[in-house]
Enzyme design. Structure first.
Site, mmCIF file in Angstrom:
data_model
loop_
_atom_site.group_PDB
_atom_site.id
_atom_site.type_symbol
_atom_site.label_atom_id
_atom_site.label_comp_id
_atom_site.label_asym_id
_atom_site.label_seq_id
_atom_site.Cartn_x
_atom_site.Cartn_y
_atom_site.Cartn_z
ATOM 1 N N PHE A 120 -4.520 4.055 7.825
ATOM 2 C CA PHE A 120 -4.210 2.967 6.913
ATOM 3 C C PHE A 120 -2.761 3.123 6.448
ATOM 4 O O PHE A 120 -2.274 4.238 6.223
ATOM 5 C CB PHE A 120 -5.126 2.994 5.690
ATOM 6 C CG PHE A 120 -6.492 2.402 5.922
ATOM 7 C CD1 PHE A 120 -6.788 1.677 7.059
ATOM 8 C CD2 PHE A 120 -7.491 2.554 4.969
ATOM 9 C CE1 PHE A 120 -8.037 1.128 7.259
ATOM 10 C CE2 PHE A 120 -8.750 2.006 5.147
ATOM 11 C CZ PHE A 120 -9.026 1.289 6.300
ATOM 12 N N CYS B 40 -5.651 8.801 7.167
ATOM 13 C CA CYS B 40 -6.380 9.345 8.318
ATOM 14 C C CYS B 40 -5.494 10.092 9.312
ATOM 15 O O CYS B 40 -6.017 10.709 10.242
ATOM 16 C CB CYS B 40 -7.114 8.221 9.033
ATOM 17 S SG CYS B 40 -8.070 7.159 7.935
#
Length: 410
Positions: A390, A162
């Site tokens: 993540f 992300c």
């Protein structure tokens, strides 16, 4: 060291097929999330997402190109054409030899992968198209962009889940800032809205079935989106000499690693990234007026990010504005930071702060001014764009309104 400005921007996402349409949607607080439409969607538990609607690839690309371009590559090229046209650049001679492209992407050609797995495993076919590999590889978009615009300098793709777009734009900034090249094309894209892409995310149990409500006490998860945003980062004097319009100045960045957990975010890691961006840009925390939050709508992210902002900004956290535009365009995973940079530019250039829509109930653990539901007019001198991924990979960009502050007088 060179000063770096943004001279072109382009996008296609669920809110609009270009920058003006996207910013209008952000100003209006319009939601791009709706029912998903693709093959086998009825087999999914999660059936909402922010798809690019009313899009016909055959109007943008010929048959030979479509054989090579996955959907994420298509979005990249459409956005890049807009950005480079706005910048008014032609890449030839020495500029072509030095200018490059750095893009963020996480899933690669997920649609191509999904279609070909179905072809082999479900339909029993023994052959796939010879261009499957070059179509699905993560660097496909960067490669095709470099070929279309004759960009012969540093060109590659960054994949950090992300945070991919922010990491990519940070590397592009660093190359221009350090004098390696006067111009870089950068940003990110993603298109994971297909059966396999959504099914994989379902397994994480972090997805909402109805809406994205960042920072609201009744939030119940994230929503996926798709699209791309591309920018032209340019050395200030190079832009001035050719009379380019300047959208904003990229003042600094920082990157950190939590080094603790593959999915759970760390307040300390996020705070160090924010502090590092302020330090790199030589910005006092009181100068920051707006933060585009990572703001996924998950309990772990929203609470951790709120705590990190409170730690870094102290009493100033009560007066700065922080919003999550993922509530409108959803989470584009590797492409999300690029689309969110548009909201930062709008705040700096137009004095309009995009809202966090879907906000219904205050959460005492997210006690910040999240610009709930309605856009706000405000003079913003400095904006931050947060991305926390993540793997515990964090990237924060700092931008100034061009002409604002002692470092930016034109």
């Amino acid at each position: 060291m060179k000063r770096v400005v943004i001279t072109g921007a382009g996008t296609i996402n669920a809110l609009g097929h270009d920058v003006p349409a996207t910013l209008e949607a952000m100003r209006e607080g319009r939601c791009g999330i709706g029912d998903l439409e693709f093959r086998d969607v009825e087999r999914l538990s999660i059936r909402i997402g922010a798809q690019v609607r009313d899009y016909d690839p055959e109007t943008e690309f010929n048959r030979q190109q479509l054989a090579l371009y996955d959907r994420f590559t298509q979005f990249t090229l459409i956005a890049a054409r807009q950005a480079i046209a706005q910048a008014g650049l032609n890449f030839n001679g020495e500029l072509a030899a030095r200018a490059g492209v750095i893009l963020g992407n996480s899933g690669g050609g997920m649609t191509t992968l999904d279609e070909n797995y179905r072809s082999v495993y479900e339909e029993g076919k023994n052959r796939v198209h010879p261009f499957v590999v070059p179509k699905l590889m993560n660097n496909a978009a960067a490669s095709h962009l470099s070929m279309e615009f004759n960009l012969k300098g540093p060109s590659f793709t960054v994949s950090t889940a992300c945070a991919s777009s922010n990491h990519a734009m940070a590397q592009a900034f660093q190359m221009v800032h350090g004098g390696i090249t006067p111009v870089m094309v950068t940003g990110g894209s993603e298109s994971m809205l297909c059966f396999g892409g959504v099914k994989a995310w379902e397994g994480l149990r972090v997805m909402s079935r109805d809406a994205c409500r960042p920072f609201s006490a009744n939030r119940n998860g994230m929503v996926q989106g798709e699209g791309a945003a591309i920018f032209v980062f340019e050395e200030l004097e190079h832009a001035r000499k050719r009379g380019a319009e300047i959208l904003a100045e990229v003042a600094g960045f920082a990157m950190t690693s939590d080094a603790s957990d593959i999915v759970m975010p760390s307040k300390q890691g996020a705070a160090r990234a924010i502090q590092g961006a302020l330090r790199d840009a030589r910005i006092n925390r009181e100068e920051v007026g707006y933060i585009n939050a990572h703001g996924t709508g998950t309990a772990a992210n929203d609470k951790t990010e709120s705590a990190a902002v409170a730690d870094v900004f102290g009493v100033h956290a009560d007066t700065l504005m922080i919003s999550s535009t993922k509530s409108m365009h959803a989470h584009l995973i590797g492409g999300t930071g690029a689309v969110e940079l548009l909201a930062c530019i709008m705040a700096l250039r137009d004095g309009i702060v995009a809202p966090t829509i879907g906000y219904e109930e205050p959460d005492p653990e997210c006690a910040l001014d999240v610009v709930p539901n309605v856009a706000r007019e405000a003079r913003v001198e400095v904006a931050l764009s947060n991305a926390f991924a993540f793997g515990g990979l964090n990237a924060v960009l700092a931008l100034r309104r061009f002409g604002a502050g002692a470092l930016c007088n034109p």
